[in-house]
Design a protein around this motif. Structure first.
Motif, PDB file in Angstrom:
ATOM      1  N   ILE A 156      27.069  52.264  46.878  1.00 50.20           N
ATOM      2  CA  ILE A 156      25.651  52.607  46.912  1.00 50.20           C
ATOM      3  C   ILE A 156      25.428  53.747  47.904  1.00 50.20           C
ATOM      4  O   ILE A 156      26.002  53.751  48.993  1.00 50.20           O
ATOM      5  CB  ILE A 156      24.807  51.373  47.293  1.00 50.20           C
ATOM      6  CG1 ILE A 156      24.938  50.295  46.211  1.00 50.20           C
ATOM      7  CG2 ILE A 156      23.351  51.736  47.499  1.00 50.20           C
ATOM      8  CD1 ILE A 156      24.260  48.988  46.562  1.00 50.20           C
ATOM      9  N   THR A 210      20.618  53.600  52.292  1.00 55.15           N
ATOM     10  CA  THR A 210      19.924  52.472  51.692  1.00 55.15           C
ATOM     11  C   THR A 210      19.954  51.295  52.655  1.00 55.15           C
ATOM     12  O   THR A 210      21.017  50.910  53.155  1.00 55.15           O
ATOM     13  CB  THR A 210      20.585  52.063  50.363  1.00 55.15           C
ATOM     14  OG1 THR A 210      20.654  53.201  49.503  1.00 55.15           O
ATOM     15  CG2 THR A 210      19.805  50.963  49.671  1.00 55.15           C
ATOM     16  N   LYS A 213      17.589  46.324  50.624  1.00 50.60           N
ATOM     17  CA  LYS A 213      17.616  46.998  49.329  1.00 50.60           C
ATOM     18  C   LYS A 213      19.030  47.056  48.762  1.00 50.60           C
ATOM     19  O   LYS A 213      19.226  46.978  47.542  1.00 50.60           O
ATOM     20  CB  LYS A 213      17.050  48.410  49.458  1.00 50.60           C
ATOM     21  CG  LYS A 213      15.535  48.447  49.651  1.00 50.60           C
ATOM     22  CD  LYS A 213      15.020  49.866  49.596  1.00 50.60           C
ATOM     23  CE  LYS A 213      13.493  49.892  49.700  1.00 50.60           C
ATOM     24  NZ  LYS A 213      12.961  51.282  49.639  1.00 50.60           N
ATOM     25  N   ARG A 214      20.006  47.161  49.644  1.00 48.85           N
ATOM     26  CA  ARG A 214      21.402  47.189  49.184  1.00 48.85           C
ATOM     27  C   ARG A 214      21.763  45.858  48.538  1.00 48.85           C
ATOM     28  O   ARG A 214      22.387  45.825  47.468  1.00 48.85           O
ATOM     29  CB  ARG A 214      22.321  47.479  50.376  1.00 48.85           C
ATOM     30  CG  ARG A 214      23.765  47.741  50.008  1.00 48.85           C
ATOM     31  CD  ARG A 214      24.552  48.074  51.283  1.00 48.85           C
ATOM     32  NE  ARG A 214      24.076  49.333  51.840  1.00 48.85           N
ATOM     33  CZ  ARG A 214      24.625  50.514  51.596  1.00 48.85           C
ATOM     34  NH1 ARG A 214      25.675  50.582  50.803  1.00 48.85           N
ATOM     35  NH2 ARG A 214      24.156  51.611  52.147  1.00 48.85           N
ATOM     36  N   GLN A 238      19.664  43.754  47.179  1.00 50.85           N
ATOM     37  CA  GLN A 238      18.922  43.662  45.918  1.00 50.85           C
ATOM     38  C   GLN A 238      19.565  44.511  44.826  1.00 50.85           C
ATOM     39  O   GLN A 238      19.610  44.109  43.659  1.00 50.85           O
ATOM     40  CB  GLN A 238      17.471  44.106  46.145  1.00 50.85           C
ATOM     41  CG  GLN A 238      16.673  43.168  47.040  1.00 50.85           C
ATOM     42  CD  GLN A 238      15.302  43.731  47.390  1.00 50.85           C
ATOM     43  OE1 GLN A 238      15.023  44.910  47.187  1.00 50.85           O
ATOM     44  NE2 GLN A 238      14.435  42.873  47.934  1.00 50.85           N
ATOM     45  N   GLU A 239      20.078  45.663  45.220  1.00 51.69           N
ATOM     46  CA  GLU A 239      20.715  46.545  44.245  1.00 51.69           C
ATOM     47  C   GLU A 239      22.010  45.936  43.713  1.00 51.69           C
ATOM     48  O   GLU A 239      22.309  46.042  42.518  1.00 51.69           O
ATOM     49  CB  GLU A 239      20.985  47.916  44.871  1.00 51.69           C
ATOM     50  CG  GLU A 239      21.633  48.927  43.956  1.00 51.69           C
ATOM     51  CD  GLU A 239      20.728  49.381  42.825  1.00 51.69           C
ATOM     52  OE1 GLU A 239      21.176  50.238  42.043  1.00 51.69           O
ATOM     53  OE2 GLU A 239      19.594  48.891  42.716  1.00 51.69           O
ATOM     54  N   ARG A 264      21.005  43.382  41.210  1.00 55.41           N
ATOM     55  CA  ARG A 264      20.522  44.028  39.976  1.00 55.41           C
ATOM     56  C   ARG A 264      21.685  44.540  39.137  1.00 55.41           C
ATOM     57  O   ARG A 264      21.710  44.371  37.909  1.00 55.41           O
ATOM     58  CB  ARG A 264      19.581  45.183  40.321  1.00 55.41           C
ATOM     59  CG  ARG A 264      18.945  45.857  39.107  1.00 55.41           C
ATOM     60  CD  ARG A 264      18.189  47.099  39.502  1.00 55.41           C
ATOM     61  NE  ARG A 264      19.082  48.194  39.858  1.00 55.41           N
ATOM     62  CZ  ARG A 264      19.634  49.014  38.954  1.00 55.41           C
ATOM     63  NH1 ARG A 264      19.401  48.851  37.664  1.00 55.41           N
ATOM     64  NH2 ARG A 264      20.424  49.994  39.356  1.00 55.41           N
ATOM     65  N   LEU A 265      22.659  45.152  39.788  1.00 56.49           N
ATOM     66  CA  LEU A 265      23.786  45.712  39.063  1.00 56.49           C
ATOM     67  C   LEU A 265      24.657  44.623  38.441  1.00 56.49           C
ATOM     68  O   LEU A 265      25.159  44.784  37.324  1.00 56.49           O
ATOM     69  CB  LEU A 265      24.625  46.589  39.997  1.00 56.49           C
ATOM     70  CG  LEU A 265      23.978  47.919  40.392  1.00 56.49           C
ATOM     71  CD1 LEU A 265      24.706  48.544  41.574  1.00 56.49           C
ATOM     72  CD2 LEU A 265      23.953  48.886  39.212  1.00 56.49           C
ATOM     73  N   SER A 298      24.243  37.013  39.660  1.00 57.42           N
ATOM     74  CA  SER A 298      24.190  37.629  40.991  1.00 57.42           C
ATOM     75  C   SER A 298      24.774  36.730  42.074  1.00 57.42           C
ATOM     76  O   SER A 298      25.175  37.215  43.141  1.00 57.42           O
ATOM     77  CB  SER A 298      22.748  37.992  41.340  1.00 57.42           C
ATOM     78  OG  SER A 298      21.918  36.839  41.322  1.00 57.42           O
ATOM     79  N   ALA A 343      26.688  51.947  40.631  1.00 65.26           N
ATOM     80  CA  ALA A 343      26.055  51.852  41.948  1.00 65.26           C
ATOM     81  C   ALA A 343      25.934  53.213  42.609  1.00 65.26           C
ATOM     82  O   ALA A 343      25.027  53.451  43.414  1.00 65.26           O
ATOM     83  CB  ALA A 343      26.848  50.900  42.856  1.00 65.26           C
ATOM     84  N   ARG A 347      25.046  55.823  41.268  1.00 67.66           N
ATOM     85  CA  ARG A 347      24.017  56.579  40.538  1.00 67.66           C
ATOM     86  C   ARG A 347      24.581  57.882  39.978  1.00 67.66           C
ATOM     87  O   ARG A 347      24.077  58.979  40.245  1.00 67.66           O
ATOM     88  CB  ARG A 347      22.815  56.860  41.450  1.00 67.66           C
ATOM     89  CG  ARG A 347      22.173  55.588  41.987  1.00 67.66           C
ATOM     90  CD  ARG A 347      21.133  55.872  43.035  1.00 67.66           C
ATOM     91  NE  ARG A 347      20.711  54.646  43.710  1.00 67.66           N
ATOM     92  CZ  ARG A 347      19.961  54.624  44.806  1.00 67.66           C
ATOM     93  NH1 ARG A 347      19.547  55.763  45.335  1.00 67.66           N
ATOM     94  NH2 ARG A 347      19.634  53.479  45.361  1.00 67.66           N
TER      95      ARG A 347
END
Length: 333
Positions: free
Chosen positions: A106, A110, A114-115, A117-118, A121-122, A130, A155, A157
């Motif tokens: 990531i 970040t 948020k990391r 949460q990411e 999500r991934l 998760s 991750a 992006r």
């Protein structure tokens, strides 16, 4: 996502005297939001091209462009092209949890919340619970590890993803699951992807465009449905003929001549590739069968035929004659 373009890319290993050209003047485009399949047997140069795109192998000549800008000139810490490697058992650090492996990719800056949460999500994006973020790679199957590798690539992006033989190390029973995931991600995210495989049936399932590579050169390129239903290059035909249940007809002389000539032929040496058409020492429609086709030995063909086929005698025979089975559209059935 973005367009990835290879312009006259040549990649050499070793010295000038004892080196080898693994990729020779490659021109290939991965359009924005599409999946291009790159297919060919082992040693054809597919993985070399992939490694060059992510900066792991230097380019000897030519350029690799992302949206018209050379990748070498891209600034910033984020790598815009990410790669998913072939072996899911060696691409993940066994000492790191899968959550930490994904979080490591990531972008910097970040926050920790948020990391986290990411990562969740991934994992859900690649259809893993998760709660598995605290698991180690040894606790996962090969298919699950490859899903984690996909999540880690996403991750970062990236603007383009390169998948290098991502199903070849997996059991047949779970290959379809990973391929379905690739198709779902492409539809959901609009991914630009170069999907590399030696299996035409696998490539057909995910790719809209197919490029066929042999001894460091692209020998055929075009829409997947057209290349597979009306192959122009003899090498493409031979790859299709290797798929069980698929037959490819070739107008190649008297009965019995082709099998004997081809069985005795030796594949080209990548260190000293054949002159002219590189496939002529194995070609069932070349000088091994027809002595009048000496041009195949002396002159390199251009890409003027349908599907940009590099063959002096590109022809269109019937791919699936009566009684044979065409390539399946659904590998999960």
């Amino acid at each position: 996502m973005s367009e990835l373009r290879f312009e006259d890319v040549t990649i050499r290993y070793g010295s000038r005297r004892r080196g080898m050209t693994a990729a020779d003047r490659i021109n290939l485009v991965v359009p924005d939001g599409s999946i291009v399949g790159l297919v060919g047997e082992s040693g054809s140069g597919k993985s070399t091209l992939a490694r060059a795109a992510v900066g792991l192998t230097p380019v000897s000549n030519g350029r690799i462009l992302l949206d018209g800008q050379p990748l070498a000139q891209r600034t910033g810490r984020r790598r815009p092209v990410q790669m998913v490697f072939q072996n899911p058992y060696s691409s993940l650090d066994p000492r790191m949890t899968i959550g930490d492996s994904i979080a490591e990719a990531i972008p910097k800056g970040t926050g920790s919340t948020k990391r986290h949460q990411e990562v969740a999500r991934l994992l859900e994006l690649v259809e893993l619970d998760s709660s598995r973020s605290d698991a180690y790679p040894t606790h996962l199957s090969g298919g699950q590890r490859q899903r984690v590798a996909l999540a880690r690539a996403l991750a970062a992006r990236p603007e383009v993803v390169i998948a290098d033989e991502i199903t070849s190390a997996l059991d047949v029973s779970i290959q379809g699951t990973v391929l379905n995931l690739v198709r779902d991600l492409q539809r959901e995210l609009g991914m630009s992807m170069l999907f590399i495989s030696h299996n035409l049936a696998v490539v057909r399932y995910v790719a809209s465009t197919i490029a066929v590579m042999y001894l460091g050169q692209i020998v055929e390129y075009g829409p997947a449905t057209q290349v597979l239903s009306d192959p122009q290059h003899p090498y493409t035909r031979d790859l299709l003929a290797a798929i069980p249940g698929t037959e490819v007809g070739l107008n190649s002389g008297a009965a019995g001549i082709v099998p004997v000539a081809i069985a005795a032929a030796e594949p080209g040496d990548p260190h000293t590739p054949p002159t002219g058409c590189r496939y002529h020492p194995r070609c069932p429609v070349g000088p091994l069968v027809d002595a009048d086709r000496e041009i195949c030995r002396t002159t390199e063909p251009d890409h003027r035929h349908r599907h940009a086929a590099a063959c002096h005698f590109a022809v269109a025979d019937v791919l699936t004659p009566s009684g044979t089975t065409p390539l399946s559209e659904d590998l999960t059935s």
